[in-house]
Design a protein around this motif. Sequence first.
Motif, PDB file in Angstrom:
ATOM      1  N   UNK A  19     -25.315  51.088  -8.500  1.00  0.00           N
ATOM      2  CA  UNK A  19     -25.289  51.642  -9.733  1.00  0.00           C
ATOM      3  C   UNK A  19     -24.041  52.532  -9.831  1.00  0.00           C
ATOM      4  N   UNK A  20     -23.684  53.310  -9.137  1.00  0.00           N
ATOM      5  CA  UNK A  20     -22.381  54.280  -9.133  1.00  0.00           C
ATOM      6  C   UNK A  20     -21.223  53.415  -9.307  1.00  0.00           C
ATOM      7  N   UNK A  21     -20.985  52.542  -8.509  1.00  0.00           N
ATOM      8  CA  UNK A  21     -19.724  51.871  -8.298  1.00  0.00           C
ATOM      9  C   UNK A  21     -19.741  51.149  -9.779  1.00  0.00           C
ATOM     10  N   UNK A  22     -20.783  50.455 -10.284  1.00  0.00           N
ATOM     11  CA  UNK A  22     -20.704  49.622 -11.339  1.00  0.00           C
ATOM     12  C   UNK A  22     -20.347  50.305 -12.451  1.00  0.00           C
ATOM     13  N   UNK A  23     -20.716  51.845 -12.606  1.00  0.00           N
ATOM     14  CA  UNK A  23     -20.334  52.677 -13.571  1.00  0.00           C
ATOM     15  C   UNK A  23     -19.106  53.237 -13.426  1.00  0.00           C
ATOM     16  N   UNK A  24     -18.481  53.039 -12.541  1.00  0.00           N
ATOM     17  CA  UNK A  24     -17.008  53.593 -12.179  1.00  0.00           C
ATOM     18  C   UNK A  24     -17.030  54.901 -11.705  1.00  0.00           C
ATOM     19  N   UNK A  25     -18.301  55.456 -11.035  1.00  0.00           N
ATOM     20  CA  UNK A  25     -18.294  56.653 -10.598  1.00  0.00           C
ATOM     21  C   UNK A  25     -17.953  56.905  -9.092  1.00  0.00           C
ATOM     22  N   UNK A  46      -9.304  29.187   0.952  1.00  0.00           N
ATOM     23  CA  UNK A  46     -10.558  29.987   0.411  1.00  0.00           C
ATOM     24  C   UNK A  46     -10.013  30.835  -0.603  1.00  0.00           C
ATOM     25  N   UNK A  47     -10.982  30.676  -1.714  1.00  0.00           N
ATOM     26  CA  UNK A  47     -10.821  31.552  -2.797  1.00  0.00           C
ATOM     27  C   UNK A  47     -11.858  32.681  -2.817  1.00  0.00           C
ATOM     28  N   UNK A  48     -11.750  33.879  -3.006  1.00  0.00           N
ATOM     29  CA  UNK A  48     -12.459  34.945  -2.789  1.00  0.00           C
ATOM     30  C   UNK A  48     -12.491  35.579  -4.164  1.00  0.00           C
ATOM     31  N   UNK A  49     -13.762  35.674  -4.805  1.00  0.00           N
ATOM     32  CA  UNK A  49     -14.110  36.403  -6.065  1.00  0.00           C
ATOM     33  C   UNK A  49     -15.065  37.533  -5.724  1.00  0.00           C
ATOM     34  N   UNK A  50     -15.082  38.673  -6.440  1.00  0.00           N
ATOM     35  CA  UNK A  50     -15.829  39.996  -6.301  1.00  0.00           C
ATOM     36  C   UNK A  50     -16.485  40.377  -7.634  1.00  0.00           C
ATOM     37  N   UNK A  51     -17.340  40.761  -7.641  1.00  0.00           N
ATOM     38  CA  UNK A  51     -18.131  41.311  -8.609  1.00  0.00           C
ATOM     39  C   UNK A  51     -18.780  42.648  -8.002  1.00  0.00           C
ATOM     40  N   UNK A  52     -18.964  43.690  -9.181  1.00  0.00           N
ATOM     41  CA  UNK A  52     -19.521  44.918  -9.118  1.00  0.00           C
ATOM     42  C   UNK A  52     -20.790  44.791 -10.124  1.00  0.00           C
ATOM     43  N   UNK A  53     -22.002  45.078  -9.387  1.00  0.00           N
ATOM     44  CA  UNK A  53     -23.216  45.013 -10.569  1.00  0.00           C
ATOM     45  C   UNK A  53     -24.004  46.099 -10.047  1.00  0.00           C
ATOM     46  N   UNK A  54     -24.973  46.667 -11.121  1.00  0.00           N
ATOM     47  CA  UNK A  54     -25.914  47.753 -10.779  1.00  0.00           C
ATOM     48  C   UNK A  54     -27.308  47.153  -9.944  1.00  0.00           C
ATOM     49  N   UNK A  58     -33.665  42.151 -11.066  1.00  0.00           N
ATOM     50  CA  UNK A  58     -33.254  40.858 -11.982  1.00  0.00           C
ATOM     51  C   UNK A  58     -31.960  41.029 -12.291  1.00  0.00           C
ATOM     52  N   UNK A  59     -30.884  42.078 -12.024  1.00  0.00           N
ATOM     53  CA  UNK A  59     -29.740  41.980 -12.320  1.00  0.00           C
ATOM     54  C   UNK A  59     -29.140  41.270 -11.303  1.00  0.00           C
ATOM     55  N   UNK A  60     -29.727  41.676  -9.954  1.00  0.00           N
ATOM     56  CA  UNK A  60     -29.187  40.908  -8.521  1.00  0.00           C
ATOM     57  C   UNK A  60     -29.343  39.392  -8.574  1.00  0.00           C
ATOM     58  N   UNK A  61     -30.646  39.226  -9.006  1.00  0.00           N
ATOM     59  CA  UNK A  61     -30.927  37.754  -9.069  1.00  0.00           C
ATOM     60  C   UNK A  61     -30.182  36.920 -10.039  1.00  0.00           C
ATOM     61  N   UNK A  62     -29.948  37.396 -11.125  1.00  0.00           N
ATOM     62  CA  UNK A  62     -29.186  36.869 -12.157  1.00  0.00           C
ATOM     63  C   UNK A  62     -27.858  36.337 -11.758  1.00  0.00           C
ATOM     64  N   UNK A  63     -27.237  37.449 -11.242  1.00  0.00           N
ATOM     65  CA  UNK A  63     -25.824  37.358 -10.570  1.00  0.00           C
ATOM     66  C   UNK A  63     -25.710  36.355  -9.450  1.00  0.00           C
ATOM     67  N   UNK A  64     -26.716  36.308  -8.720  1.00  0.00           N
ATOM     68  CA  UNK A  64     -26.731  35.379  -7.570  1.00  0.00           C
ATOM     69  C   UNK A  64     -26.939  33.927  -7.927  1.00  0.00           C
ATOM     70  N   UNK A  65     -28.025  33.443  -8.950  1.00  0.00           N
ATOM     71  CA  UNK A  65     -27.986  32.441  -9.611  1.00  0.00           C
ATOM     72  C   UNK A  65     -26.812  31.912 -10.096  1.00  0.00           C
ATOM     73  N   UNK A  66     -26.000  32.516 -11.084  1.00  0.00           N
ATOM     74  CA  UNK A  66     -25.002  32.234 -11.549  1.00  0.00           C
ATOM     75  C   UNK A  66     -23.934  31.997 -10.472  1.00  0.00           C
ATOM     76  N   UNK A  67     -23.724  32.587  -9.416  1.00  0.00           N
ATOM     77  CA  UNK A  67     -22.651  32.307  -8.457  1.00  0.00           C
ATOM     78  C   UNK A  67     -22.820  31.012  -7.772  1.00  0.00           C
ATOM     79  N   UNK A  68     -24.286  30.831  -7.353  1.00  0.00           N
ATOM     80  CA  UNK A  68     -24.683  29.516  -6.633  1.00  0.00           C
ATOM     81  C   UNK A  68     -24.660  28.242  -7.540  1.00  0.00           C
TER      82      UNK A  68
END
Length: 182
Positions: A19-25, A46-54, A58-68
Amino acid sequence: MTQSSAIRPAHIAIVTVSDRASRGEYEDKGGPGAEDWLRATITSPMIVSRRIIPDGRETVADCLRDLADHQGADLILITGGTGPAPRDQTPEAVADVIEKELPGFGEEMRRASLREVPTAILSRQTAGIRGASLLITLPGKPSAIATCLDAVFAAVPYCLDLIGAAWIETDPAYIKAFRPKK
């Protein structure tokens, strides 16, 4: 057998759940720590991509579905959200999206971490497969990420082979990847 020149680079996604990293805190240290470990260990393209999410199931599951499913990530490393706090729901989100659980990863990561800190028993690391993606949850601290990846990564290249993901090779000075002899 070396196959890195014959096929595409591996797409490795690193997801920081905070939560805190996704808000920049709070400065994300887990994502960069995981990427540094990968760059020191993997010798194939390899290609490395990074995401920061709260945090949040559901937020995590949605992100994982998108990546996969849409981004074609071969390996997805998820840092953070694996403790017992109320907002720590990363393992539940992973369970929602994987097709097969690989409990040995979590068992071995906890075993390795327990050699360093007694609170490792609070960790809920896990791993699983969705399509041709391997998902592995990790703690958020870079030194703990290294401990966990050191413990399990020898099996990762062969797992990726078995699920039809990209071929990766490791520097045996760091991690000697295990592949059965044919």
